[in-house]
Write a protein that holds these residues in place. Structure first.
Motif, PDB file in Angstrom:
ATOM      1  N   GLU A   1     -12.158   0.196  -4.705  1.00  0.00           N
ATOM      2  CA  GLU A   1     -11.045   0.077  -5.810  1.00  0.00           C
ATOM      3  C   GLU A   1      -9.719   0.471  -5.023  1.00  0.00           C
ATOM      4  O   GLU A   1      -8.653  -0.191  -5.379  1.00  0.00           O
ATOM      5  CB  GLU A   1     -11.175   1.495  -6.505  1.00  0.00           C
ATOM      6  CG  GLU A   1     -12.214   1.545  -7.490  1.00  0.00           C
ATOM      7  CD  GLU A   1     -12.750   2.642  -8.377  1.00  0.00           C
ATOM      8  OE1 GLU A   1     -11.986   3.673  -8.011  1.00  0.00           O
ATOM      9  OE2 GLU A   1     -13.981   2.888  -9.164  1.00  0.00           O
ATOM     10  N   ILE A   2      -9.740   1.343  -4.068  1.00  0.00           N
ATOM     11  CA  ILE A   2      -8.404   1.582  -3.417  1.00  0.00           C
ATOM     12  C   ILE A   2      -7.925   0.376  -2.380  1.00  0.00           C
ATOM     13  O   ILE A   2      -6.850  -0.086  -2.408  1.00  0.00           O
ATOM     14  CB  ILE A   2      -8.693   2.765  -2.337  1.00  0.00           C
ATOM     15  CG1 ILE A   2      -8.931   3.891  -3.111  1.00  0.00           C
ATOM     16  CG2 ILE A   2      -7.580   3.086  -1.416  1.00  0.00           C
ATOM     17  CD1 ILE A   2      -9.201   5.248  -2.352  1.00  0.00           C
ATOM     18  N   LEU A   3      -8.919  -0.369  -1.722  1.00  0.00           N
ATOM     19  CA  LEU A   3      -8.738  -1.380  -0.939  1.00  0.00           C
ATOM     20  C   LEU A   3      -8.091  -2.548  -1.958  1.00  0.00           C
ATOM     21  O   LEU A   3      -7.253  -3.430  -1.521  1.00  0.00           O
ATOM     22  CB  LEU A   3      -9.475  -1.637   0.079  1.00  0.00           C
ATOM     23  CG  LEU A   3      -9.829  -0.549   1.140  1.00  0.00           C
ATOM     24  CD1 LEU A   3     -10.591  -0.968   2.329  1.00  0.00           C
ATOM     25  CD2 LEU A   3      -8.672  -0.321   2.049  1.00  0.00           C
ATOM     26  N   GLY A   4      -9.168  -2.523  -2.837  1.00  0.00           N
ATOM     27  CA  GLY A   4      -8.693  -3.685  -3.843  1.00  0.00           C
ATOM     28  C   GLY A   4      -7.229  -3.571  -4.560  1.00  0.00           C
ATOM     29  O   GLY A   4      -6.627  -4.777  -4.585  1.00  0.00           O
ATOM     30  N   ASN A   5      -7.053  -2.478  -4.818  1.00  0.00           N
ATOM     31  CA  ASN A   5      -5.531  -2.193  -5.347  1.00  0.00           C
ATOM     32  C   ASN A   5      -4.419  -2.533  -4.339  1.00  0.00           C
ATOM     33  O   ASN A   5      -3.441  -3.195  -4.686  1.00  0.00           O
ATOM     34  CB  ASN A   5      -5.548  -0.637  -5.876  1.00  0.00           C
ATOM     35  CG  ASN A   5      -4.233  -0.740  -6.438  1.00  0.00           C
ATOM     36  OD1 ASN A   5      -3.910  -1.178  -7.602  1.00  0.00           O
ATOM     37  ND2 ASN A   5      -3.487   0.637  -6.234  1.00  0.00           N
ATOM     38  N   LEU A   6      -4.665  -2.136  -3.056  1.00  0.00           N
ATOM     39  CA  LEU A   6      -3.858  -2.308  -1.960  1.00  0.00           C
ATOM     40  C   LEU A   6      -3.622  -3.814  -1.882  1.00  0.00           C
ATOM     41  O   LEU A   6      -2.456  -4.282  -1.639  1.00  0.00           O
ATOM     42  CB  LEU A   6      -4.384  -1.779  -0.565  1.00  0.00           C
ATOM     43  CG  LEU A   6      -3.610  -1.930   0.509  1.00  0.00           C
ATOM     44  CD1 LEU A   6      -2.104  -1.730   0.453  1.00  0.00           C
ATOM     45  CD2 LEU A   6      -4.079  -1.478   1.778  1.00  0.00           C
ATOM     46  N   ARG A   7      -4.526  -4.775  -1.868  1.00  0.00           N
ATOM     47  CA  ARG A   7      -4.527  -6.156  -1.797  1.00  0.00           C
ATOM     48  C   ARG A   7      -3.811  -6.691  -2.879  1.00  0.00           C
ATOM     49  O   ARG A   7      -2.878  -7.587  -2.587  1.00  0.00           O
ATOM     50  CB  ARG A   7      -5.798  -6.892  -1.665  1.00  0.00           C
ATOM     51  CG  ARG A   7      -5.732  -8.138  -1.059  1.00  0.00           C
ATOM     52  CD  ARG A   7      -6.910  -8.808  -0.881  1.00  0.00           C
ATOM     53  NE  ARG A   7      -6.475 -10.214  -0.326  1.00  0.00           N
ATOM     54  CZ  ARG A   7      -7.476 -11.038   0.401  1.00  0.00           C
ATOM     55  NH1 ARG A   7      -8.734 -10.881   0.381  1.00  0.00           N
ATOM     56  NH2 ARG A   7      -6.994 -12.313   0.692  1.00  0.00           N
ATOM     57  N   ARG A   8      -3.904  -6.249  -3.940  1.00  0.00           N
ATOM     58  CA  ARG A   8      -3.403  -6.815  -5.182  1.00  0.00           C
ATOM     59  C   ARG A   8      -1.915  -6.300  -5.182  1.00  0.00           C
ATOM     60  O   ARG A   8      -0.882  -7.224  -5.074  1.00  0.00           O
ATOM     61  CB  ARG A   8      -3.881  -5.839  -6.480  1.00  0.00           C
ATOM     62  CG  ARG A   8      -3.163  -6.328  -7.809  1.00  0.00           C
ATOM     63  CD  ARG A   8      -3.533  -5.626  -9.041  1.00  0.00           C
ATOM     64  NE  ARG A   8      -3.479  -4.283  -9.022  1.00  0.00           N
ATOM     65  CZ  ARG A   8      -2.376  -3.465  -9.313  1.00  0.00           C
ATOM     66  NH1 ARG A   8      -1.301  -4.228  -9.600  1.00  0.00           N
ATOM     67  NH2 ARG A   8      -2.440  -2.329  -9.169  1.00  0.00           N
ATOM     68  N   LEU A   9      -1.512  -5.076  -4.606  1.00  0.00           N
ATOM     69  CA  LEU A   9      -0.109  -4.736  -4.429  1.00  0.00           C
ATOM     70  C   LEU A   9       0.659  -5.340  -3.430  1.00  0.00           C
ATOM     71  O   LEU A   9       2.096  -5.442  -3.074  1.00  0.00           O
ATOM     72  CB  LEU A   9       0.074  -3.161  -4.488  1.00  0.00           C
ATOM     73  CG  LEU A   9      -0.400  -2.452  -5.746  1.00  0.00           C
ATOM     74  CD1 LEU A   9      -0.308  -0.958  -5.485  1.00  0.00           C
ATOM     75  CD2 LEU A   9       0.701  -2.960  -6.996  1.00  0.00           C
ATOM     76  N   ALA A  10      -0.106  -5.713  -2.249  1.00  0.00           N
ATOM     77  CA  ALA A  10       0.462  -6.440  -1.188  1.00  0.00           C
ATOM     78  C   ALA A  10       0.553  -7.998  -1.232  1.00  0.00           C
ATOM     79  O   ALA A  10       0.665  -9.047  -0.510  1.00  0.00           O
ATOM     80  CB  ALA A  10      -0.620  -6.195  -0.033  1.00  0.00           C
TER      81      ALA A  10
END
Length: 524
Positions: free
Chosen positions: A310-319
């Motif tokens: 969840e955390i790394l997926g959200n980071l990739r989305r926001l990146a």
């Protein structure tokens, strides 16, 4: 061609650059058989053996932290420390022989280098001293020019960690707060982005249009302005650095920093404005297994893997979909300051490590372990004498000698060696002193650690570890009595950081097989 289309083409080109040069990185943060902080003062005579082992364990890269102070000791002259650059070249060549890429952690803050002035003045001064900032950019550019000449150079990144102390201390400046807020640029930034009414509401007092703005208390609602300003400052610093170090990325801060709202509620501040990492082709981050969980929580492997996704997926989305390189994958942490954190249930750690393959694959850029080999928080600089007598004061005929590609300290009877450790601290409540010795004849060795002194009898060859009577050692000296002695591998430490892959003596740790399996599951 529209601006949107041009940006899409640029992003595609950057992603192609990242994957063609780097591929999917499976990396080790490398510090030899020492601590990152004093790595550049070691002999580096085990590079080939270490890199061969790293490759055999399934890794394809090493991350090398490069401290600013060691590589540019004099910010006025802005001259390179050629000894440090020569050593960096040795690392590149040894890594190349083993088929490993080299990624640089640029502008690493902490080091034991005995010269170069105050680290605090350097890193705090970047916010207010234009000349110091130019010197820093010179260092970044010099580093890129040297590294890019090697075919296995795989890029680099800055990290928020190396610039965070200023933010942590911003609410403690007392009577100097308004002056520092002005000099650092915070006051002007806050005025440019918020009107007096908004500032007054968040500061909790009337802020006039002409009043000198200071830093708010760390728990005040106005602390969000400091976070916003620092994110903007980091983005600009990165943008300037990318002009001299193309594709330099940023390790972004994933922590949600608690901030108070004007109505008294508390929220988590997300540093999302930094997540694009400028024009870099990838975003970097540190990820720790406890992220997203309350302190003290026992986490199953499945829970940890799900939360990481969840955390790394959200980071990739926001990146913006850029690959995410987890430059510090912390599956476990035994340091005392993080003992209160949530943690993966110990017996499930191997399953957690191997199960993270799917999460890291989805993140897209790879990962690096921090503690590939357990290490002591050694406060000694040049304890292996690979840099001659640098950092030591030798008297009474003491000298550094070399034999069979190994440097050591020779102390004749009456010879003395001393090092000032002022400003270098260890983590534990106790401190240990260890060294390797060789004495052809029976002798005594006088060891002084600050005001704590011991005399030990030595004969033959071996290793010795002594507990000092101090929690911190301000200085260390050795004096040979009666006969000569040779010393090597000098360490003063208070804590051993454990990564569970290899122990300090090189023996296998409990998570080595899980790490190997993780690397097997991850494609090159």
């Amino acid at each position: 061609m529209s601006r949107t289309w041009r940006m899409a083409c640029l992003m595609a080109a950057l992603l192609l650059t990242w994957f063609s040069i780097c591929g999917f990185r499976k990396a080790v943060t490398y510090a030899g058989r020492e601590w990152v902080v004093n790595f550049w003062g070691t002999e580096m005579n085990t590079l080939d053996a270490d890199f061969r082992q790293i490759r055999e364990d399934g890794f394809n890269s090493v991350v090398i932290p490069v401290p600013w102070r060691q590589f540019q000791p004099d910010t006025g002259k802005r001259e390179k420390n050629q000894e440090a650059y020569d050593r960096l070249s040795r690392i590149f060549e040894a890594a190349k022989r083993q088929g490993l890429g080299v990624i640089l952690r640029v502008s690493y803050t902490w080091d034991c280098y005995p010269g170069g002035g105050s680290l605090k003045e350097r890193f705090y001064g970047l916010r207010s001293d234009a000349s110091l900032r130019e010197a820093w950019l010179q260092y970044v550019g010099d580093l890129y020019r040297e590294a890019s000449g090697h075919t296995n150079f795989a890029g680099g990144f800055l990290t928020w960690e190396d610039f965070w102390n200023f933010v942590e201390e911003s609410g403690t400046y007392g009577q100097q707060s308004a002056r520092i807020a002005k000099e650092s640029g915070y006051a002007a930034w806050a005025r440019a982005h918020y009107d007096s009414e908004t500032l007054s509401r968040y500061y909790g007092r009337r802020i006039s249009e002409v009043e000198m703005l200071d830093f708010p208390d760390r728990n005040a609602p106005a602390q969000r302005f400091v976070f916003e300003w620092n994110d903007a400052w980091m983005n600009q610093l990165l943008a300037d650095a990318q002009k001299v170090f193309p594709d330099l990325s940023l390790e972004v801060r994933l922590d949600l920093d608690p901030v108070s709202e004007a109505d008294g509620t508390r929220k988590g501040y997300l540093h999302a404005e930094t997540f694009l990492a400028g024009n870099a082709s990838y975003t970097s981050c540190m990820f720790s297994a406890p992220m997203g969980y309350d302190p003290g929580t026992e986490i199953t492997a499945d829970m940890g893997i799900q939360k990481a996704g969840e955390i790394l997926g959200n980071l990739r989305r926001l990146a913006g979909g850029k690959p995410i390189f987890v430059d510090q994958f912390l599956y476990d942490d035994n340091t005392p300051e993080f003992a209160h954190n949530a943690r993966i249930i110990e017996r499930e750690l191997p399953s957690y490590i191997t199960g993270m393959a799917s999460v890291l694959t989805a993140a897209g850029g790879g990962y690096a372990v921090w503690a590939y080999r357990d290490y002591k928080d050694n406060a000694i600089y040049n304890g292996q004498f690979g840099l001659g007598d640098e950092g030591w004061k030798l008297t009474g005929g003491a000298e550094v000698e070399n034999a069979e590609n190994n440097a050591f300290l020779f102390l004749p009877a009456g010879g003395r060696a001393m090092q000032n450790l002022s400003g270098r601290t260890t983590k534990g409540e106790k401190t240990w002193i260890s060294f390797h010795y060789r004495a052809e004849e029976p002798c005594s060795l006088r060891i002084e650690a600050g005001n704590d002194a011991k005399t030990v009898a030595l004969k033959g060859e071996g290793d010795l570890t002594l507990e000092s009577g101090l929690s911190q050692v301000p200085s260390l000296s050795f004096r040979a009595l009666g006969a000569a002695v040779e010393l090597d591998e000098v360490q003063v430490y208070g804590f051993v950081t454990e990564g569970g892959i290899y122990r300090c003596d090189g023996s296998e740790g409990p998570y080595l097989q899980a790490i190997r399996e993780l690397n097997r599951r991850l494609s090159d």
